[in-house]
Design a protein around this motif. Sequence first.
Motif, short mmCIF file in Angstrom:
data_model
loop_
_atom_site.label_atom_id
_atom_site.label_comp_id
_atom_site.label_asym_id
_atom_site.label_seq_id
_atom_site.Cartn_x
_atom_site.Cartn_y
_atom_site.Cartn_z
N PHE A 1 36.55 52.09 41.21
CA PHE A 1 36.95 51.54 42.51
C PHE A 1 38.24 52.21 43.00
O PHE A 1 38.34 52.63 44.15
N ARG B 1 40.54 46.59 57.55
CA ARG B 1 41.65 45.80 56.98
C ARG B 1 42.68 45.45 58.05
O ARG B 1 43.25 44.37 58.06
N GLY C 1 41.96 38.03 44.71
CA GLY C 1 41.24 39.22 44.26
C GLY C 1 41.74 40.45 44.98
O GLY C 1 40.96 41.22 45.55
N GLY D 1 42.69 43.29 44.17
CA GLY D 1 42.30 44.63 43.72
C GLY D 1 43.52 45.51 43.52
O GLY D 1 44.53 45.09 42.96
N GLU E 1 45.30 38.53 41.30
CA GLU E 1 44.32 39.51 40.82
C GLU E 1 44.11 39.32 39.31
O GLU E 1 45.06 39.42 38.54
N ALA F 1 40.23 33.26 41.61
CA ALA F 1 40.03 32.50 42.85
C ALA F 1 39.58 31.07 42.56
O ALA F 1 39.85 30.17 43.34
N GLU F 2 38.92 30.89 41.43
CA GLU F 2 38.39 29.55 41.10
C GLU F 2 39.48 28.62 40.57
O GLU F 2 39.26 27.41 40.45
N SER G 1 39.06 39.63 50.82
CA SER G 1 38.34 40.82 51.26
C SER G 1 37.54 41.40 50.10
O SER G 1 38.09 41.69 49.04
N LEU G 2 36.24 41.52 50.31
CA LEU G 2 35.33 42.14 49.35
C LEU G 2 35.47 41.49 47.99
O LEU G 2 35.43 42.16 46.96
N VAL G 3 35.64 40.18 47.98
CA VAL G 3 35.86 39.47 46.72
C VAL G 3 34.90 38.29 46.54
O VAL G 3 34.51 37.97 45.41
#
Length: 212
Positions: free
Chosen positions: A15, A31, A46, A48, A67, A94-95, A110-112
């Motif tokens: 990535f 973004r 997240g 990244g 992250e 995130a949880e 974003s993208l998570v």
Amino acid sequence: MAGRSVSHPLFARFFTRCAPAAERLGGSAHREELIEGLEGRVIEVGAGSGLNFAHYPSTVTEVVAVEPEPYLRARATDAARQAPVPLRVVEGTAESLPVEADAFDAAVASLVLCSVANQATALAELSRVLRPGGELRFYEHILAEEPSLARLQRRVDLFWPYFGASCHTSRDTLRAIEQAGFSVSSCRRFTFRPCLLFAPVSPHMIGRATRP
Ligand SMILES: C[S@@+](CC[C@H](N)C(=O)[O-])C[C@H]1O[C@@H](n2cnc3c(N)ncnc32)[C@H](O)[C@@H]1O
């Protein structure tokens, strides 16, 4: 650390290496649209390698960037040093966000939400940490509206998460955001495919939703 551990060393390096090309082909503009006009305290989940960081405007007073993946968290910590606003990178998922309730004016995903282990729990956490009236900004690849592509995505999801660090191509993330109680104020759908390999994740959305 809060929540389960997330470690994807190969994906994290892939990535980090491939992202700059996707940014040049349109990711960076997405973004900018995602983050435009944000104010106050922001939590990013997240984060990244920190590709959103350079886009935060001076109206943002603080960003807490969560992250879980160690390699990406280290890259994000490097990127935080160049960020135009005060920015702290922390470990967590995130949880199970390692922050207090009602503490943020806005949250950025974003993208998570394609990759979290449990979307409903992650969205409930985002709702918990936002103040009432706080805004969720989202930029995600999503389930296709076109039936043939949606069918392909469901098939691809039999193996894609194993190579893509739990990324799922066929999640109906807009519906999940609504089901979590957010009120969606805007959502722009578009196709973004920086290379052929990414065809199953080409349907995208950028939008805003409010915690009631
Ligand atoms: C495709 S990358 C996107 C990174 C970044 N948000 C961006 O826009 O460039 C997916 C990210 O989700 C993170 N992730 C995976 N599971 C997660 C979880 N349960 N909670 C928070 N982040 C998670 C990964 O570690 C990775 O940083």
